[in-house]
Enzyme design. Structure first.
Site, PDB file in Angstrom:
ATOM      1  N   GLY A 199       7.923  19.195  25.127  1.00  0.00           N
ATOM      2  CA  GLY A 199       9.269  19.661  24.815  1.00  0.00           C
ATOM      3  C   GLY A 199       9.941  18.749  23.820  1.00  0.00           C
ATOM      4  O   GLY A 199      11.165  18.606  23.814  1.00  0.00           O
ATOM      5  N   ASP A 222       5.685  21.853  21.813  1.00  0.00           N
ATOM      6  CA  ASP A 222       6.899  22.653  21.979  1.00  0.00           C
ATOM      7  C   ASP A 222       6.553  24.106  21.652  1.00  0.00           C
ATOM      8  O   ASP A 222       5.418  24.412  21.289  1.00  0.00           O
ATOM      9  CB  ASP A 222       8.047  22.144  21.089  1.00  0.00           C
ATOM     10  CG  ASP A 222       9.404  22.298  21.779  1.00  0.00           C
ATOM     11  OD1 ASP A 222       9.700  23.423  22.236  1.00  0.00           O
ATOM     12  OD2 ASP A 222      10.164  21.313  21.877  1.00  0.00           O
ATOM     13  N   ASP A 242       2.872  26.427  25.553  1.00  0.00           N
ATOM     14  CA  ASP A 242       3.724  26.639  26.725  1.00  0.00           C
ATOM     15  C   ASP A 242       3.398  25.569  27.753  1.00  0.00           C
ATOM     16  O   ASP A 242       2.271  25.510  28.257  1.00  0.00           O
ATOM     17  CB  ASP A 242       3.459  28.037  27.303  1.00  0.00           C
ATOM     18  CG  ASP A 242       4.356  28.389  28.471  1.00  0.00           C
ATOM     19  OD1 ASP A 242       4.967  27.477  29.062  1.00  0.00           O
ATOM     20  OD2 ASP A 242       4.451  29.583  28.811  1.00  0.00           O
ATOM     21  N   MET A 243       4.353  24.715  28.076  1.00  0.00           N
ATOM     22  CA  MET A 243       4.093  23.611  29.008  1.00  0.00           C
ATOM     23  C   MET A 243       3.767  24.086  30.413  1.00  0.00           C
ATOM     24  O   MET A 243       3.211  23.341  31.219  1.00  0.00           O
ATOM     25  CB  MET A 243       5.298  22.662  29.048  1.00  0.00           C
ATOM     26  CG  MET A 243       6.569  23.280  29.574  1.00  0.00           C
ATOM     27  SD  MET A 243       7.963  22.126  29.446  1.00  0.00           S
ATOM     28  CE  MET A 243       9.330  23.201  29.911  1.00  0.00           C
ATOM     29  N   LYS A 256      11.258  14.010  28.130  1.00  0.00           N
ATOM     30  CA  LYS A 256      12.611  13.484  27.962  1.00  0.00           C
ATOM     31  C   LYS A 256      13.610  14.626  28.089  1.00  0.00           C
ATOM     32  O   LYS A 256      13.640  15.541  27.274  1.00  0.00           O
ATOM     33  CB  LYS A 256      12.724  12.782  26.608  1.00  0.00           C
ATOM     34  CG  LYS A 256      14.090  12.155  26.337  1.00  0.00           C
ATOM     35  CD  LYS A 256      14.917  13.065  25.452  1.00  0.00           C
ATOM     36  CE  LYS A 256      16.323  12.560  25.242  1.00  0.00           C
ATOM     37  NZ  LYS A 256      17.154  13.528  24.462  1.00  0.00           N
ATOM     38  N   HIS A 260      15.343  18.583  34.127  1.00  0.00           N
ATOM     39  CA  HIS A 260      16.603  19.030  34.724  1.00  0.00           C
ATOM     40  C   HIS A 260      16.985  20.450  34.300  1.00  0.00           C
ATOM     41  O   HIS A 260      17.923  21.034  34.849  1.00  0.00           O
ATOM     42  CB  HIS A 260      17.734  18.038  34.423  1.00  0.00           C
ATOM     43  CG  HIS A 260      18.243  18.067  33.007  1.00  0.00           C
ATOM     44  ND1 HIS A 260      19.415  17.452  32.638  1.00  0.00           N
ATOM     45  CD2 HIS A 260      17.749  18.621  31.863  1.00  0.00           C
ATOM     46  CE1 HIS A 260      19.628  17.637  31.346  1.00  0.00           C
ATOM     47  NE2 HIS A 260      18.629  18.338  30.854  1.00  0.00           N
TER      48      HIS A 260
END
Length: 356
Positions: A199, A222, A242-243, A256, A260
């Site tokens: 990301g 990303d 795609d993570m 990073k 969240h």
């Protein structure tokens, strides 16, 4: 029992009203800050080179002279909120910068201007007006969707300029975090030869890392449209993907301000992909997460408030959450990690290292 006015003293009653008003009008601070940035007040003072008078400031801003007293009133609010210093020792008051307003210089290497302008953009303030609506029905995933009719990622993909504003804001934050990370916590990269920045956008963090640590190679993962057209080098490469599906193999994975954004179920998927990515490392590798840990630094009221504000923000925009250490520990355990370490490195945020 109904509240009776007579139960409190006049002083308590007036103090209570002032407290409510202080929070009701808190948005005035934010909007005054946005106005100062848009007018270029920090830059004008910095360019002047020394404390500036009101008349000099009005002239440098090319403001309407009939509104000079309005500029004075704006500066009075910003002095009260400690963004500027007012020197009243001379006949005409003079204004100067504080450490906070130095971060508002547009050309400063560690400027936070893009982040401030993103959060105070109408498209990002509008969702807050829909929170009560969202909390009382099941029609929308987030208040952001209630406001705009689409989730944040779809909105930015289709609204002209939104995606660029977001990327610029995230890059500005990454520059500041990377500066602290490679200056004060370089030791966390010991033994790492390859790093996957998941990301990582256009590679702001990764560039800072490879520039400071020439023995490390970074790959930025990303979405394809984010990294499209970005030129790779021997030290820094880009992968569209795609993570949730796969993460490039590396000695360490960096996330990073990613976790969240997501609920526990999706974070668990991300962590499992991370574990797979570092599993081939002979020493087991590690996952490095930069995010808030909400039950630390409780003695610092500004940190606590910022963490709670961030929690409400990610709830409003992404249906995400800021997590306590216990919540992080459960995620790591459920994803199959054997241990973790927390370093309180960035004030509001911490560096979490998870080991397979």
């Amino acid at each position: 029992m109904a509240f009776q006015i007579g139960e409190v003293s006049t002083d308590e009653l007036i103090e209570a009203q002032a407290y409510v008003w202080n929070h009701t009008f808190a948005f005035v601070n934010s909007m005054s800050l946005k106005c100062a940035i848009q007018l270029g007040i920090p830059d004008a003072i910095h360019k002047h080179g020394h404390p500036i008078t009101l008349s000099q400031l009005v002239e440098s801003l090319h403001a309407d002279n009939t509104k000079s007293q309005c500029i004075h009133r704006l500066m009075r609010v910003l002095v009260q909120s400690k963004f500027f210093i007012e020197d009243t020792s001379q006949e005409e008051a003079r204004y100067w910068l504080t450490p906070a307003s130095r971060l508002l210089l547009r050309e400063a290497s560690l400027t936070v201007v893009p982040f401030v302008l993103l959060i105070l953009d109408p498209s990002f303030t509008e969702p807050w007006h829909h929170m009560s609506e969202w909390l009382t029905n099941k029609r929308h995933l987030t208040p952001f969707e209630a406001a705009h009719g689409s989730i944040i990622w779809e909105h930015m993909a289709h609204e002209s300029g939104s995606d660029g504003l977001f990327e610029e804001a995230m890059s500005s934050d990454s520059r500041l975090v990377a500066h602290v990370l490679v200056r004060d916590y370089k030791h966390v990269f010991e033994g790492i030869e390859t790093l996957a920045d998941v990301g990582g956008g256009t590679g702001t963090m990764a560039k800072a890392i490879v520039d400071a640590l020439p023995d490390i190679k970074c790959v930025v993962l990303d979405l394809p449209h984010v990294v499209a057209g970005l030129e790779s080098t021997d030290k820094l490469s880009y992968v569209g993907g795609d993570m949730f599906e796969a993460i490039p193999a590396a000695d360490a994975v960096l996330l990073k301000w990613i976790m969240h954004d997501w609920d526990d179920e999706k974070c668990l998927k991300i962590l499992k992909r991370c574990k797979e990515a570092v599993a081939s490392n002979s020493t087991g590798g590690k996952v490095m997460i930069i995010d808030a840990v909400v039950d630390v630094n409780r003695e610092d009221n500004k940190v606590v408030e910022d963490q709670l504000y961030l929690d409400m923000t990610v709830m409003t925009y992404y249906n995400g959450k800021e997590r306590s250490e216990n919540e992080w520990a459960k995620l790591f355990s459920d994803a199959g990690f054997t241990s973790y370490k927390i370093t309180h490195a960035f004030g509001v945020r911490s560096l979490l290292e998870a080991y397979p």
